[in-house]
Design a protein around this motif. Structure first.
Motif, PDB file in Angstrom:
ATOM      1  N   GLY A  41       0.784  -1.229   0.000  1.00 52.07           N
ATOM      2  CA  GLY A  41       0.000   0.000   0.000  1.00 52.07           C
ATOM      3  C   GLY A  41       0.814   1.277   0.000  1.00 52.07           C
ATOM      4  N   SER A  42       2.087   1.191   0.354  1.00 56.62           N
ATOM      5  CA  SER A  42       2.881   2.410   0.472  1.00 56.62           C
ATOM      6  C   SER A  42       3.662   2.755  -0.792  1.00 56.62           C
ATOM      7  CB  SER A  42       3.844   2.297   1.659  1.00 56.62           C
ATOM      8  OG  SER A  42       4.646   1.146   1.525  1.00 56.62           O
ATOM      9  N   GLY A  43       3.682   1.873  -1.787  1.00 58.19           N
ATOM     10  CA  GLY A  43       4.423   2.145  -3.011  1.00 58.19           C
ATOM     11  C   GLY A  43       5.895   2.380  -2.702  1.00 58.19           C
ATOM     12  N   LEU A  44       6.532   3.233  -3.482  1.00 56.45           N
ATOM     13  CA  LEU A  44       7.942   3.567  -3.239  1.00 56.45           C
ATOM     14  C   LEU A  44       8.097   4.550  -2.087  1.00 56.45           C
ATOM     15  CD1 LEU A  44       9.045   3.827  -6.945  1.00 56.45           C
ATOM     16  CD2 LEU A  44      10.046   2.281  -5.268  1.00 56.45           C
ATOM     17  N   SER A  45       7.083   5.362  -1.866  1.00 54.23           N
ATOM     18  CA  SER A  45       6.988   6.321  -0.751  1.00 54.23           C
ATOM     19  C   SER A  45       8.296   7.023  -0.366  1.00 54.23           C
ATOM     20  CB  SER A  45       6.366   5.665   0.482  1.00 54.23           C
ATOM     21  OG  SER A  45       7.171   4.642   0.986  1.00 54.23           O
ATOM     22  N   GLY A  46       8.959   7.593  -1.350  1.00 56.50           N
ATOM     23  CA  GLY A  46      10.145   8.386  -1.050  1.00 56.50           C
ATOM     24  C   GLY A  46      11.442   7.601  -0.936  1.00 56.50           C
ATOM     25  N   THR A  47      11.392   6.293  -1.122  1.00 52.93           N
ATOM     26  CA  THR A  47      12.620   5.517  -0.983  1.00 52.93           C
ATOM     27  C   THR A  47      13.630   5.837  -2.078  1.00 52.93           C
ATOM     28  OG1 THR A  47      11.617   3.604  -2.099  1.00 52.93           O
ATOM     29  CG2 THR A  47      11.563   3.629   0.319  1.00 52.93           C
ATOM     30  N   GLU A  48      13.171   6.223  -3.257  1.00 51.97           N
ATOM     31  CA  GLU A  48      14.107   6.614  -4.324  1.00 51.97           C
ATOM     32  C   GLU A  48      14.950   7.806  -3.859  1.00 51.97           C
ATOM     33  OE1 GLU A  48      11.633   5.923  -8.407  1.00 51.97           O
ATOM     34  OE2 GLU A  48      10.743   7.170  -6.840  1.00 51.97           O
ATOM     35  N   ARG A  49      14.302   8.761  -3.244  1.00 50.62           N
ATOM     36  CA  ARG A  49      14.991   9.957  -2.736  1.00 50.62           C
ATOM     37  C   ARG A  49      15.984   9.589  -1.633  1.00 50.62           C
ATOM     38  NH1 ARG A  49      11.005  11.946  -0.680  1.00 50.62           N
ATOM     39  NH2 ARG A  49      11.490  11.875   1.513  1.00 50.62           N
ATOM     40  N   ARG A  50      15.577   8.670  -0.756  1.00 46.45           N
ATOM     41  CA  ARG A  50      16.476   8.256   0.329  1.00 46.45           C
ATOM     42  C   ARG A  50      17.672   7.461  -0.215  1.00 46.45           C
ATOM     43  NH1 ARG A  50      11.532   8.462   2.705  1.00 46.45           N
ATOM     44  NH2 ARG A  50      10.889   6.293   2.750  1.00 46.45           N
ATOM     45  N   ILE A  51      17.431   6.670  -1.247  1.00 45.10           N
ATOM     46  CA  ILE A  51      18.534   5.946  -1.882  1.00 45.10           C
ATOM     47  C   ILE A  51      19.504   6.946  -2.501  1.00 45.10           C
ATOM     48  CG2 ILE A  51      19.145   4.422  -3.804  1.00 45.10           C
ATOM     49  CD1 ILE A  51      16.454   2.930  -3.188  1.00 45.10           C
ATOM     50  N   GLN A  52      18.970   7.944  -3.201  1.00 43.72           N
ATOM     51  CA  GLN A  52      19.826   8.959  -3.825  1.00 43.72           C
ATOM     52  C   GLN A  52      20.680   9.665  -2.778  1.00 43.72           C
ATOM     53  OE1 GLN A  52      19.953  10.067  -7.466  1.00 43.72           O
ATOM     54  NE2 GLN A  52      21.853  10.388  -6.367  1.00 43.72           N
ATOM     55  N   SER A  53      20.098   9.984  -1.642  1.00 41.91           N
ATOM     56  CA  SER A  53      20.845  10.649  -0.566  1.00 41.91           C
ATOM     57  C   SER A  53      21.923   9.749   0.029  1.00 41.91           C
ATOM     58  CB  SER A  53      19.901  11.083   0.555  1.00 41.91           C
ATOM     59  OG  SER A  53      19.022  12.075   0.104  1.00 41.91           O
ATOM     60  N   ALA A  54      21.622   8.472   0.157  1.00 44.17           N
ATOM     61  CA  ALA A  54      22.548   7.545   0.802  1.00 44.17           C
ATOM     62  C   ALA A  54      23.653   7.047  -0.128  1.00 44.17           C
ATOM     63  CB  ALA A  54      21.778   6.349   1.361  1.00 44.17           C
ATOM     64  N   CYS A  55      23.395   7.063  -1.424  1.00 52.08           N
ATOM     65  CA  CYS A  55      24.344   6.504  -2.397  1.00 52.08           C
ATOM     66  C   CYS A  55      25.075   7.634  -3.115  1.00 52.08           C
ATOM     67  CB  CYS A  55      23.619   5.605  -3.383  1.00 52.08           C
ATOM     68  SG  CYS A  55      22.863   4.164  -2.612  1.00 52.08           S
ATOM     69  N   THR A  56      26.006   8.242  -2.425  1.00 45.68           N
ATOM     70  CA  THR A  56      26.749   9.381  -2.944  1.00 45.68           C
ATOM     71  C   THR A  56      27.425   9.028  -4.271  1.00 45.68           C
ATOM     72  OG1 THR A  56      27.172  10.057  -0.672  1.00 45.68           O
ATOM     73  CG2 THR A  56      28.526  11.073  -2.376  1.00 45.68           C
ATOM     74  N   GLY A  57      27.216   9.896  -5.262  1.00 49.99           N
ATOM     75  CA  GLY A  57      27.858   9.726  -6.561  1.00 49.99           C
ATOM     76  C   GLY A  57      27.116   8.832  -7.523  1.00 49.99           C
ATOM     77  N   ALA A  58      25.964   8.325  -7.118  1.00 51.11           N
ATOM     78  CA  ALA A  58      25.190   7.428  -7.977  1.00 51.11           C
ATOM     79  C   ALA A  58      24.044   8.169  -8.647  1.00 51.11           C
ATOM     80  CB  ALA A  58      24.621   6.268  -7.163  1.00 51.11           C
ATOM     81  N   LYS A  59      23.603   7.617  -9.755  1.00 54.82           N
ATOM     82  CA  LYS A  59      22.397   8.081 -10.423  1.00 54.82           C
ATOM     83  C   LYS A  59      21.312   7.062 -10.090  1.00 54.82           C
ATOM     84  CE  LYS A  59      20.426   8.862 -14.980  1.00 54.82           C
ATOM     85  NZ  LYS A  59      20.663   8.818 -16.438  1.00 54.82           N
ATOM     86  N   VAL A  60      20.149   7.529  -9.656  1.00 53.01           N
ATOM     87  CA  VAL A  60      19.054   6.633  -9.296  1.00 53.01           C
ATOM     88  C   VAL A  60      17.947   6.785 -10.334  1.00 53.01           C
ATOM     89  CG1 VAL A  60      17.344   6.014  -7.546  1.00 53.01           C
ATOM     90  CG2 VAL A  60      19.627   6.776  -6.845  1.00 53.01           C
ATOM     91  N   LEU A  61      17.621   5.681 -10.995  1.00 49.96           N
ATOM     92  CA  LEU A  61      16.563   5.690 -12.001  1.00 49.96           C
ATOM     93  C   LEU A  61      15.197   5.545 -11.342  1.00 49.96           C
ATOM     94  CD1 LEU A  61      18.107   3.421 -14.800  1.00 49.96           C
ATOM     95  CD2 LEU A  61      18.293   5.901 -14.487  1.00 49.96           C
ATOM     96  N   LYS A  62      14.146   5.771 -12.130  1.00 49.82           N
ATOM     97  CA  LYS A  62      12.778   5.636 -11.626  1.00 49.82           C
ATOM     98  C   LYS A  62      12.527   4.191 -11.226  1.00 49.82           C
ATOM     99  CE  LYS A  62       7.979   6.631 -12.568  1.00 49.82           C
ATOM    100  NZ  LYS A  62       7.752   6.678 -11.145  1.00 49.82           N
ATOM    101  N   GLY A  63      12.082   4.025  -9.992  1.00 52.58           N
ATOM    102  CA  GLY A  63      11.869   2.694  -9.455  1.00 52.58           C
ATOM    103  C   GLY A  63      10.514   2.102  -9.796  1.00 52.58           C
ATOM    104  N   LEU A  64      10.340   0.868  -9.411  1.00 47.21           N
ATOM    105  CA  LEU A  64       9.091   0.145  -9.603  1.00 47.21           C
ATOM    106  C   LEU A  64       8.630  -0.400  -8.261  1.00 47.21           C
ATOM    107  CD1 LEU A  64       6.979  -1.170 -11.564  1.00 47.21           C
ATOM    108  CD2 LEU A  64       8.450  -3.192 -11.509  1.00 47.21           C
TER     109      LEU A  64
END
Length: 91
Positions: A41-64
């Motif tokens: 029920g929560s979908g991605l709920s901001g986890t893409e943004r948290r991954i981007q913050s935690a993974c310095t120097g990485a590019k984060v694509l649109k998740g599923l």
């Protein structure tokens, strides 16, 4: 650029701490991260943004995000969703 798929369950809008520990243990510089999760029920709920913050120097694509119950009971529909997602990402 090397792509890394990062899969996790999304529990109440958050990744499990084990995923954060995994992220902290690796160098993400120059990597592309492709996130995907199961949820109920929560979908991605901001986890893409948290991954981007935690993974310095990485590019984060649109998740599923896939409902866990759909993954269990609607496999053909989920298979089509995954294929469509990968196609949109040109993967």
């Amino acid at each position: 650029m090397k792509k890394r798929f990062l899969g996790y369950p999304n529990w109440w809008g958050e990744m499990p701490m084990a995923v954060y520990t995994f992220i902290e243990k690796h160098d993400w510089e120059g990597r592309t991260i492709v996130p995907f999760c199961t949820h109920e029920g929560s979908g991605l709920s901001g986890t893409e943004r948290r991954i981007q913050s935690a993974c310095t120097g990485a590019k984060v694509l649109k998740g599923l995000a896939v409902r866990g119950s759909a993954a269990q009971h609607e496999q053909e529909s989920v298979r089509k969703s995954v294929s469509s997602w990968l196609e949109k990402l040109h993967l």
